[in-house]
Enzyme design. Structure first.
Site, PDB file in Angstrom:
ATOM      1  NE  ARG A 146      27.299  -2.060  -2.744  1.00  0.00           N
ATOM      2  CZ  ARG A 146      28.584  -1.740  -2.600  1.00  0.00           C
ATOM      3  NH1 ARG A 146      29.374  -2.508  -1.880  1.00  0.00           N
ATOM      4  NH2 ARG A 146      29.063  -0.667  -3.170  1.00  0.00           N
ATOM      5  CE  LYS A 175       4.715  -3.672  -0.174  1.00  0.00           C
ATOM      6  NZ  LYS A 175       3.390  -3.085  -0.430  1.00  0.00           N
ATOM      7  CD  GLU A 194      -3.289  -2.041   7.965  1.00  0.00           C
ATOM      8  OE1 GLU A 194      -3.697  -2.824   7.086  1.00  0.00           O
ATOM      9  OE2 GLU A 194      -2.778  -0.929   7.706  1.00  0.00           O
ATOM     10  CE  LYS A 206       2.007  -8.054   4.676  1.00  0.00           C
ATOM     11  NZ  LYS A 206       2.430  -6.789   5.148  1.00  0.00           N
ATOM     12  CD  GLU A 260       1.952  -3.813  -3.763  1.00  0.00           C
ATOM     13  OE1 GLU A 260       2.481  -3.817  -2.639  1.00  0.00           O
ATOM     14  OE2 GLU A 260       1.282  -2.865  -4.202  1.00  0.00           O
ATOM     15  NE  ARG A 280       3.726  -7.123   0.265  1.00  0.00           N
ATOM     16  CZ  ARG A 280       4.847  -7.304   0.932  1.00  0.00           C
ATOM     17  NH1 ARG A 280       5.777  -8.094   0.451  1.00  0.00           N
ATOM     18  NH2 ARG A 280       5.056  -6.686   2.082  1.00  0.00           N
ATOM     19  CG  ASN A 284      -1.744  -1.634  -1.526  1.00  0.00           C
ATOM     20  OD1 ASN A 284      -1.091  -1.534  -0.492  1.00  0.00           O
ATOM     21  ND2 ASN A 284      -1.204  -1.955  -2.689  1.00  0.00           N
ATOM     22  CG  HIS A 289      -3.536   0.734   2.791  1.00  0.00           C
ATOM     23  ND1 HIS A 289      -4.412  -0.202   3.291  1.00  0.00           N
ATOM     24  CD2 HIS A 289      -2.501   0.779   3.660  1.00  0.00           C
ATOM     25  CE1 HIS A 289      -3.915  -0.719   4.405  1.00  0.00           C
ATOM     26  NE2 HIS A 289      -2.758  -0.136   4.648  1.00  0.00           N
ATOM     27  CG  HIS A 305      -1.471   5.813   1.918  1.00  0.00           C
ATOM     28  ND1 HIS A 305      -0.774   4.948   1.121  1.00  0.00           N
ATOM     29  CD2 HIS A 305      -1.245   5.389   3.180  1.00  0.00           C
ATOM     30  CE1 HIS A 305      -0.165   4.032   1.867  1.00  0.00           C
ATOM     31  NE2 HIS A 305      -0.450   4.276   3.120  1.00  0.00           N
ATOM     32  CG  HIS A 325      -1.214   3.477   8.656  1.00  0.00           C
ATOM     33  ND1 HIS A 325      -1.250   3.918   7.353  1.00  0.00           N
ATOM     34  CD2 HIS A 325      -1.274   2.107   8.583  1.00  0.00           C
ATOM     35  CE1 HIS A 325      -1.310   2.879   6.533  1.00  0.00           C
ATOM     36  NE2 HIS A 325      -1.326   1.770   7.263  1.00  0.00           N
TER      37      HIS A 325
HETATM   38  N1  GLY Z   1       1.215  -3.381   4.052  1.00  0.00           N
HETATM   39  C1  GLY Z   1       1.061  -3.805   2.722  1.00  0.00           C
HETATM   40  C2  GLY Z   1       2.067  -4.801   2.297  1.00  0.00           C
HETATM   41  O1  GLY Z   1       2.834  -5.271   3.096  1.00  0.00           O
HETATM   42  O2  GLY Z   1       2.134  -5.134   1.146  1.00  0.00           O
END
Ligand code: GLY
Length: 392
Positions: free
Chosen positions: A128, A150, A200, A246, A256, A263, A267, A270, A274, A295
């Site tokens: 956990r 993430k 990025e 970031k 997000e 956040r 994207n 993206h 994607h 990517h």
């Molecule tokens: N790569 C997008 C984020 O970390 O929210």
């Protein structure tokens, strides 16, 4: 020349941590893990390492852990999107359980974004939750994937009888205790992988005005020659400035959840990206041997598509499209691709994006250089214009 170490705080209260950027940092990884994860002498450390990393990078990390009286347990991970699965995650968890690691023994993720996401997810759910230290070795992972907690895996989903890889569909937020970005690791990266990380960086440049660095896109473009020559001081500046952006975004909206200005802005490019990244036959240079897209390459194309979509929707000046294309081209990234499927099919694929809410496509579209916004009502024709802009 010695590169001074820089430290960026990811300000998340009790879950806050530092991202340290510099050259040669892997050699002091042991002390850094000890201090940040609170590991005592003799503590084991599960090192999840990208199996494509040079042996020297891995042994520098494990030696540094040993020098701090830690006991590294090396677990190699194949860094492929198709291997970023529950199966690979289970192997990692089974290795941790096989060594009976306890709740205080940390995971170190050594590699690119795939390894970071898998190892971070394993750390999030093993017993956990155990500490993780992210040690990104690709430009993309240093400036993006390692910051913000993430973690996750892809899912292979059957849609109308056809298997489709859906990226990062299962995962958890699990903030690292520390991020160690050693720009020396970038020296041995294959050129294509290195350049893909620049997409990025350019993306950050396209949103950075509200996050403390309005000149980031221009600076990145002007520094490209030194960046591509992998000059250590320039790389350290590039990574530090991007990590700051970031960290500022994540500090404002960790999970997000914000509708605007949060956040979700990360994207940018993206949703378009994607939709094409998982098409196995697309290649950045038209050569089938270079398929599929990386990517970062898909994001580069997605940035062009987003700019063209914004211009078609009257949300940004048309000149911005050219500006974005030039930056991406100069960074050695594709601005158009051969063999894109029909627009309707691509829009359908975009609708499977995680960012779709109540059946509505939510796109991040640039408004000016350095500023973007989440748009829930982009007209279909503008989305189609975005896609058409990247057809070679
Ligand atoms: N790569 C997008 C984020 O970390 O929210």
């Amino acid at each position: 020349m010695t590169i001074p170490e820089s430290r960026v705080r990811v300000d998340l209260g009790s879950r806050g941590y530092d991202a340290v950027v510099g050259a040669g940092l892997l050699d002091s990884l042991g002390e850094r893990v000890t201090r940040s994860a609170g590991s005592g002498p003799g503590s084991r450390v599960l090192v999840a390492a990208d199996d494509g990393l040079p042996t020297q990078t891995v042994s520098r990390a494990t030696r540094a852990l040993e020098a701090a009286s830690l006991k590294p347990i090396l677990h190699r991970v194949r860094a492929l999107e198709t291997e970023k699965t529950f199966g690979t995650l289970e192997q990692l968890l089974a290795a941790m359980a096989g060594h009976a690691l306890d709740r205080r023994e940390p995971v170190v993720a050594l590699g690119g974004g795939i390894v970071g996401d898998l190892a971070g997810f394993a750390a999030a759910i093993y017993r956990r939750g155990v500490p993780v230290v992210q040690c990104p070795t690709t430009l993309l992972a240093m400036v993006d994937a390692s910051i913000g907690g993430k973690t996750g895996v892809n899912l292979l989903v059957q849609r109308a009888g056809t298997p489709e890889l859906q990226k990062n569909m299962a995962g958890a937020f699990h903030q690292p205790r520390l991020v160690v970005a050693d720009v020396e690791a970038l020296r041995s990266l294959p050129d294509r992988v290195f350049r893909a990380g620049l997409a990025e960086c350019l993306k950050h440049g396209m949103i950075a005005a509200d996050f403390g660095d309005p000149g980031l896109f221009d600076w990145t473009e002007s520094a490209l020659a030194r960046i591509l020559a992998r000059d250590a001081a320039t790389l350290a500046e590039l990574v530090t400035r991007n990590v700051r952006v970031k960290a500022a975004v994540v500090g404002r909206d960790e999970r997000e959840e914000a509708d605007e200005g949060g956040r979700a802005l990360l994207n940018l490019g993206h949703t378009f990206g994607h939709a094409i990244e998982t098409l196995p036959d697309l290649s950045p240079d038209g050569n089938p041997a270079s398929a599929p897209l990386q990517h970062g390459e898909a994001v580069a194309l997605g940035l062009v598509a987003a700019a063209a979509c914004a211009a078609a929707a009257g949300r940004c000046p048309p000149e911005l499209v050219q500006r974005v294309k030039e930056g991406i081209h100069r960074a050695g990234q594709p601005t158009a691709v051969r063999g894109l499927p029909p627009t309707d099919g691509l829009i359908r694929r975009m609708m499977h994006d995680k960012k779709v809410l109540a059946g509505q496509l939510r796109l991040v579209l640039p408004a000016a250089l350095g500023r973007a916004a989440v748009v829930a009502d982009a007209p279909r024709e503008a989305v189609a214009a975005g896609i058409d802009a990247i057809r070679a």
